[in-house]
Design a protein around this motif. Structure first.
Motif, PDB file in Angstrom:
ATOM      1  N   ASP A 260      80.531  16.775  42.037  1.00 42.70           N
ATOM      2  CA  ASP A 260      81.219  16.566  43.321  1.00 42.70           C
ATOM      3  C   ASP A 260      80.371  15.726  44.265  1.00 42.70           C
ATOM      4  OD1 ASP A 260      83.474  18.112  42.631  1.00 42.70           O
ATOM      5  OD2 ASP A 260      82.432  19.962  43.175  1.00 42.70           O
ATOM      6  N   VAL A 261      79.074  16.044  44.357  1.00 44.66           N
ATOM      7  CA  VAL A 261      78.175  15.333  45.261  1.00 44.66           C
ATOM      8  C   VAL A 261      76.869  15.039  44.526  1.00 44.66           C
ATOM      9  CG1 VAL A 261      76.794  15.454  47.378  1.00 44.66           C
ATOM     10  CG2 VAL A 261      79.146  16.331  47.360  1.00 44.66           C
ATOM     11  N   ILE A 359      74.544  14.732  53.727  1.00 47.70           N
ATOM     12  CA  ILE A 359      74.930  15.619  52.620  1.00 47.70           C
ATOM     13  C   ILE A 359      76.189  16.404  52.982  1.00 47.70           C
ATOM     14  CG2 ILE A 359      74.211  17.630  51.267  1.00 47.70           C
ATOM     15  CD1 ILE A 359      71.316  16.511  51.503  1.00 47.70           C
ATOM     16  N   LYS A 360      76.256  16.903  54.213  1.00 45.18           N
ATOM     17  CA  LYS A 360      77.450  17.637  54.650  1.00 45.18           C
ATOM     18  C   LYS A 360      78.688  16.736  54.630  1.00 45.18           C
ATOM     19  CE  LYS A 360      75.584  21.372  57.533  1.00 45.18           C
ATOM     20  NZ  LYS A 360      75.661  22.007  58.855  1.00 45.18           N
ATOM     21  N   ALA A 361      78.520  15.482  55.009  1.00 48.97           N
ATOM     22  CA  ALA A 361      79.645  14.546  54.988  1.00 48.97           C
ATOM     23  C   ALA A 361      80.164  14.363  53.567  1.00 48.97           C
ATOM     24  CB  ALA A 361      79.218  13.206  55.582  1.00 48.97           C
ATOM     25  N   ALA A 362      79.242  14.297  52.607  1.00 49.77           N
ATOM     26  CA  ALA A 362      79.646  14.154  51.214  1.00 49.77           C
ATOM     27  C   ALA A 362      80.377  15.394  50.721  1.00 49.77           C
ATOM     28  CB  ALA A 362      78.418  13.878  50.349  1.00 49.77           C
ATOM     29  N   VAL A 363      79.873  16.567  51.099  1.00 48.96           N
ATOM     30  CA  VAL A 363      80.544  17.817  50.718  1.00 48.96           C
ATOM     31  C   VAL A 363      81.946  17.858  51.321  1.00 48.96           C
ATOM     32  CG1 VAL A 363      80.482  20.330  50.912  1.00 48.96           C
ATOM     33  CG2 VAL A 363      78.364  19.069  50.448  1.00 48.96           C
ATOM     34  N   ARG A 375      79.928  21.213  43.399  1.00 50.11           N
ATOM     35  CA  ARG A 375      79.037  20.922  42.265  1.00 50.11           C
ATOM     36  C   ARG A 375      78.107  19.788  42.702  1.00 50.11           C
ATOM     37  NH1 ARG A 375      81.065  22.352  37.096  1.00 50.11           N
ATOM     38  NH2 ARG A 375      80.363  20.351  36.226  1.00 50.11           N
ATOM     39  N   LEU A 376      76.929  20.163  43.201  1.00 47.91           N
ATOM     40  CA  LEU A 376      75.988  19.196  43.777  1.00 47.91           C
ATOM     41  C   LEU A 376      74.791  19.010  42.858  1.00 47.91           C
ATOM     42  CD1 LEU A 376      74.840  18.876  47.439  1.00 47.91           C
ATOM     43  CD2 LEU A 376      73.101  19.217  45.683  1.00 47.91           C
ATOM     44  N   VAL A 377      74.346  17.764  42.733  1.00 46.96           N
ATOM     45  CA  VAL A 377      73.130  17.425  41.993  1.00 46.96           C
ATOM     46  C   VAL A 377      72.259  16.564  42.903  1.00 46.96           C
ATOM     47  CG1 VAL A 377      72.159  16.154  40.035  1.00 46.96           C
ATOM     48  CG2 VAL A 377      74.239  17.522  39.728  1.00 46.96           C
ATOM     49  N   ILE A 390      70.180  21.373  41.057  1.00 56.40           N
ATOM     50  CA  ILE A 390      71.634  21.506  40.933  1.00 56.40           C
ATOM     51  C   ILE A 390      72.099  22.678  41.779  1.00 56.40           C
ATOM     52  CG2 ILE A 390      71.650  20.547  38.600  1.00 56.40           C
ATOM     53  CD1 ILE A 390      72.089  23.451  37.572  1.00 56.40           C
ATOM     54  N   SER A 391      73.326  22.618  42.261  1.00 55.59           N
ATOM     55  CA  SER A 391      73.849  23.727  43.051  1.00 55.59           C
ATOM     56  C   SER A 391      74.146  24.919  42.145  1.00 55.59           C
ATOM     57  CB  SER A 391      75.105  23.297  43.799  1.00 55.59           C
ATOM     58  OG  SER A 391      76.149  22.979  42.896  1.00 55.59           O
TER      59      SER A 391
END
Length: 422
Positions: A260-261, A359-363, A375-377, A390-391
């Motif tokens: 996701d990000v 990062i918050k904007a991407a989420v 799902r963040l890396v 990884i999240s």
């Protein structure tokens, strides 16, 4: 509170764990000794005769051990009685200036003092021919005056096209030795035809210039030298195709198909021509290459020191930081797009005040219903994928992967008072 802060204040940043991704770590324990053996084989240093002025072409990429490999090559040329000098071989990089290209070499440890050979840097070129399609073929003026030319480069998959020859010795010859005008000519018809034009230009140059051999390097997934091979001029094209397949087999990757990000701490020309390797991120500047994960939103946080403000690639991301923008040398960045004809990567991505907001904007924009399931890396850069974060939402998938080792318990990403990652 600004409207952006208000929109993002309640967006959660997921907890993460650190993992180790396992790749083939086979490497050469002593690349210089391996190169010495290769240089001693027929068709290598034995082509250098006493008194020959030898141009040693060195590029701008962060090739592992490039200073040691260059010094070893220069020493062997000297032992054979040749008179080596170094030519920056990097198209339009270094801001497309002679001094800028010299500075790029200095950042890589390739200095006159360390190498024991002069650096002759110019953007002046000589036209030596044309392709049947009308594209001119250029070569660096100093290299054109040499009695022999040696080219050193890494062989790897290209970031914008696919072909039997991609990034390596032949591209170094056609685009690197051609300087800004040569790079511009090779790119003029676009990446759709690069798989044809790169080797076609290189063949002409090898036929008309005293290119005697290439030093080809392949790196493993950890950015370490695993193959060094000296390619006599007559064997360059055939052997490079074989080495390209070896390089593709060793390419590192993010071991998750859907993300996701994706957060990338650093981009830069020393990392990749595109700032970050699209083969890793799955974000390509053209439609003529493919591969890598499906990434919904991508964030780049900062520039490497070595890139000297060249932020090429930031436009491939969705979000970036004011810190990165403040460090950007726009003329150097735009020169990349004007030369390659691919200008989307030189645009400035949507810019937030700090890491946390980016990062918050991407989420917020990654198109999922529940932000807590993101799902963040996070990676340092596309050269270093051994240990990444990884999240927690990827944790169960990671536990089932045979090439992933979980290193920590879940923890929060730590931001300082300025909102940047510690």
């Amino acid at each position: 509170m600004s409207i952006l802060n208000k929109l993002l204040e309640d967006i959660p940043v997921p907890q993460v764990v650190r993992i180790r991704q396992k790749f083939d770590g086979t490497k050469l324990e002593n690349p210089a000794e391996e190169l010495k053996r290769e240089l001693a084989k027929p068709g290598a240093v034995d082509t250098i005769k006493p008194g020959m002025k030898v141009a040693v072409a060195v590029g701008s990429r962060g090739v592992a051990n490039i200073d040691t490999l260059t010094k070893t090559t220069i020493d062997a040329i000297k032992e054979a009685g040749g008179e080596p000098f170094i030519v920056p071989c990097m198209g339009s990089h270094g801001g497309a200036t002679a001094e800028g290209q010299r500075d790029v070499l200095h950042h890589l440890g390739v200095t006159e003092e360390a190498m024991g050979a002069p650096i002759r840097s110019t953007m002046e070129v000589v036209k030596i021919d044309e392709l049947p399609n009308g594209l001119p073929v250029y070569v660096d003026k100093y290299a054109s005056e040499a009695d022999a030319i040696v080219v050193i480069n890494r062989v790897k998959p290209h970031t914008a096209f696919r072909g039997r020859i991609e990034s390596g010795i032949m591209k170094m010859i056609s685009i690197g030795l051609g300087k800004q005008k040569g790079a511009e000519a090779c790119h003029q018809l676009g990446f759709k035809y690069m798989a044809e034009n790169v080797p076609a230009m290189a063949r002409i140059m090898m036929g008309k210039l005293p290119i005697v051999f290439g030093v080809a390097v392949v790196e493993n997934a950890f950015d370490e030298t695993c193959i060094v091979e000296v390619l006599p001029a007559a064997d360059i094209e055939e052997r490079e195709m074989v080495l390209l397949e070896a390089a593709k087999a060793r390419l590192p990757k993010i071991l998750f198909d859907q993300i996701d990000v994706l957060v990338i701490d650093y981009i830069g020309k020393n990392i990749s021509g595109d700032g970050m390797d699209p083969n890793i991120t799955g974000r390509y500047p053209t439609p003529y290459a493919h591969g890598g994960p499906d990434v919904s939103k991508m964030v780049v946080l900062d520039l490497t020191h070595e890139t000297n403000g060249n932020a090429n690639g930031v436009g491939t991301a969705d979000f970036t930081t004011q810190r990165l923008v403040d460090k950007t040398d726009l003329p150097a960045t735009y020169a990349n797009g004007l030369t390659s004809t691919v200008c989307a990567p030189t645009k400035i991505a949507t810019t937030l005040a700090n890491d946390e907001l980016a990062i918050k904007a991407a989420v917020k924009t990654c198109n999922i219903l529940d932000y807590t399931k993101c799902r963040l890396v996070r990676i340092q850069d596309t050269l270093h994928l051994g240990e990444i974060e990884i999240s927690v939402n990827l944790l169960e998938e990671a536990k089932l992967h045979p090439d992933i080792e979980i290193l920590t318990e879940p923890y929060d990403l730590q931001f300082n008072a300025e909102g940047n990652l510690r």
